[in-house]
Design a protein around this motif. Structure first.
Motif, PDB file in Angstrom:
ATOM      1  N   VAL A 292      62.070  19.157 -31.021  1.00 32.63           N
ATOM      2  CA  VAL A 292      62.707  18.503 -29.884  1.00 32.63           C
ATOM      3  C   VAL A 292      62.105  17.105 -29.760  1.00 32.63           C
ATOM      4  N   PRO A 293      62.956  16.067 -29.637  1.00 28.39           N
ATOM      5  CA  PRO A 293      62.412  14.712 -29.494  1.00 28.39           C
ATOM      6  C   PRO A 293      61.563  14.573 -28.232  1.00 28.39           C
ATOM      7  N   GLU A 294      60.551  13.737 -28.301  1.00 22.07           N
ATOM      8  CA  GLU A 294      59.677  13.431 -27.171  1.00 22.07           C
ATOM      9  C   GLU A 294      58.751  14.615 -26.862  1.00 22.07           C
ATOM     10  N   THR A 295      57.586  14.287 -26.335  1.00 25.07           N
ATOM     11  CA  THR A 295      56.648  15.331 -25.916  1.00 25.07           C
ATOM     12  C   THR A 295      56.716  15.487 -24.404  1.00 25.07           C
ATOM     13  N   VAL A 296      56.132  16.570 -23.920  1.00 24.82           N
ATOM     14  CA  VAL A 296      56.021  16.813 -22.480  1.00 24.82           C
ATOM     15  C   VAL A 296      54.548  16.681 -22.101  1.00 24.82           C
ATOM     16  N   GLY A 297      54.266  15.859 -21.106  1.00 28.06           N
ATOM     17  CA  GLY A 297      52.891  15.688 -20.645  1.00 28.06           C
ATOM     18  C   GLY A 297      52.631  16.524 -19.405  1.00 28.06           C
ATOM     19  N   HIS A 298      51.433  17.088 -19.329  1.00 28.62           N
ATOM     20  CA  HIS A 298      51.063  17.854 -18.134  1.00 28.62           C
ATOM     21  C   HIS A 298      49.564  17.718 -17.929  1.00 28.62           C
ATOM     22  N   THR A 299      49.159  17.336 -16.736  1.00 34.16           N
ATOM     23  CA  THR A 299      47.744  17.090 -16.484  1.00 34.16           C
ATOM     24  C   THR A 299      47.131  18.236 -15.691  1.00 34.16           C
ATOM     25  N   PHE A 300      46.080  18.812 -16.253  1.00 42.18           N
ATOM     26  CA  PHE A 300      45.300  19.839 -15.558  1.00 42.18           C
ATOM     27  C   PHE A 300      44.090  19.175 -14.919  1.00 42.18           C
ATOM     28  N   THR A 301      43.284  19.980 -14.251  1.00 49.07           N
ATOM     29  CA  THR A 301      42.112  19.430 -13.580  1.00 49.07           C
ATOM     30  C   THR A 301      41.180  18.757 -14.578  1.00 49.07           C
ATOM     31  N   HIS A 302      40.961  19.362 -15.736  1.00 47.86           N
ATOM     32  CA  HIS A 302      39.912  18.867 -16.611  1.00 47.86           C
ATOM     33  C   HIS A 302      40.397  18.379 -17.970  1.00 47.86           C
ATOM     34  N   PHE A 303      41.708  18.350 -18.215  1.00 49.37           N
ATOM     35  CA  PHE A 303      42.227  17.690 -19.418  1.00 49.37           C
ATOM     36  C   PHE A 303      43.722  17.436 -19.266  1.00 49.37           C
ATOM     37  N   HIS A 304      44.230  16.570 -20.145  1.00 51.05           N
ATOM     38  CA  HIS A 304      45.660  16.280 -20.170  1.00 51.05           C
ATOM     39  C   HIS A 304      46.250  16.895 -21.429  1.00 51.05           C
ATOM     40  N   LEU A 305      47.420  17.495 -21.298  1.00 52.95           N
ATOM     41  CA  LEU A 305      48.050  18.165 -22.423  1.00 52.95           C
ATOM     42  C   LEU A 305      49.342  17.461 -22.815  1.00 52.95           C
TER      43      LEU A 305
END
Length: 351
Positions: A292-305
């Motif tokens: 799938v084009p593009e990534t999905v970003g998601h920020t947790f308390t102690h790291f970014h995914l």
DNA sequence: GAGGCGTGGGT
DNA sequence: TACCCAAGCCT
């Protein structure tokens, strides 16, 4: 330090202000009244590290579905998790259910001492004091972030967080009151949330600005001091969107504890510090995987995914332990925001 | 005792 | 936008 032994004026001013200006909140009794201990407990667990605005709808939903602690105790954990989904810190939901079972087993009555309250799952020093003060009028000061901040400013405590926490916990006893301790606690929280805010405190409207040492020194906005923040590392994952002919998507139950523990999730590679260049070796099935084009970003308390997604189709039969759901049905199950976000990314792209 | 543990709203 | 951070607890 009993308030009768020192300056009582700020407590009186606080209560006068609270009688006039208390926020109206679904779990809160009017000034001078006590709330149902079940409501106090449920709201306090939800409010841990979570804003009032976010908690509102969840509190209403839980109370409607489980009006008593016995009802909550009788619920399936998966149902509790499904209704908690989106609120975060899922250990809270697991402990909530555990605690309900314990309280129901003792007749549905919450213990009425600070010590016994703190022995319950999910109830620490803050929450034990909050329930004690608000539900049972025990002379306790629940020291949360608001009361830490108000204390640091009122008494001009200049040490840096988090090292200064023990000192603030001690000095917050300044606000201990034998009179209406629950209202004093809630008044301090309202004060911290609406006037004595982290940035731009509105000292002119503060009911206890007379006597506030930080205000008189002009340093209120600078307290409490905070240690420099640590940088948040980035991790990478690839997730698999595997669909059957009936349109259902494969989800897996995650490990009981740890990140997003006991919740449902999409099949995924390990979350690593480097991008995985052979993610298909982790795929849940053989398929013609398409990126799938593009990534999905998601920020947790102690790291970014950063999440890459591969989509695939399968015709294989259902295996034991697998959960297949229509995307429209995610909202009825224990699917955390991360995976709902990924799902929306995939489906939105297909149109 | 320091780090793991989510998310959405505010600025 | 990119932070900041909110009624903490557990290990």
């Amino acid at each position: 330090m009993a308030n009768s032994q020192h300056d009582f004026a700020p407590l009186a001013a606080l209560l006068t202000w609270y009688d006039k200006s208390a926020r109206v909140l679904p779990w809160r009794a009017r000034p001078g009244r006590r709330s149902d201990p079940y409501h106090v407990w449920l709201s306090e667990i939800m409010l841990q590290q979570t804003t009032v605005a976010t908690v509102g709808p969840y509190f209403a939903k839980f109370l409607k579905r489980w009006p008593t602690v016995e009802a909550l105790a009788a619920a399936d954990l998966d149902q509790v998790l499904a209704n908690w989904a989106g609120l975060g810190y899922y250990a809270r939901a697991r402990n909530l259910h555990k605690c309900a079972v314990v309280v129901a087993a003792r007749g549905g009555d919450f213990p009425r001492t600070e010590t016994e309250l703190q022995e319950l799952p999910g109830i620490g020093p803050y929450t034990a004091a909050a329930i004690g003060a608000i539900a049972f009028d025990l002379a306790l000061v629940p020291v949360d972030g608001n009361i830490e901040r108000v204390t640091a400013r009122y008494l001009a405590v200049t040490g840096a967080m988090p090292g200064v926490k023990p000192e603030l916990r001690d000095k917050a006893q300044f606000f201990k009151s034998d009179k209406r301790p629950g209202d004093v606690a809630q008044a301090l929280m309202d004060l911290g949330a609406t006037i004595c805010t982290p940035r731009n405190p509105d000292c002119e409207r503060c009911p206890i600005h007379v006597g506030c040492k930080a205000q008189s020194q002009g340093i209120a906005a600078d307290l409490p001091k905070r240690a420099a923040k640590k940088p948040r590392p980035v991790r990478y994952a690839t997730m698999f969107w595997l669909t059957r002919v009936d349109g259902k998507v494969l989800l897996q139950k995650r490990p009981e504890k740890g990140l997003l523990g006991s919740m449902l999730g999409l099949p995924t590679t390990d979350w690593t510090e480097e991008e995985d260049n052979a993610p298909e070796s982790c795929a849940p099935a053989k398929s013609k995987w398409q990126a799938v084009p593009e990534t999905v970003g998601h920020t947790f308390t102690h790291f970014h995914l950063e999440v890459s997604v591969l989509t695939g189709k399968t015709s294989r039969k259902e295996k034991a332990g697998e959960i297949w759901l229509l995307h429209e049905d995610f909202k009825n199950h224990a699917v955390p925001t991360l995976f709902r976000k990924v799902a929306k990314h995939v489906v939105g792209r297909k149109g």
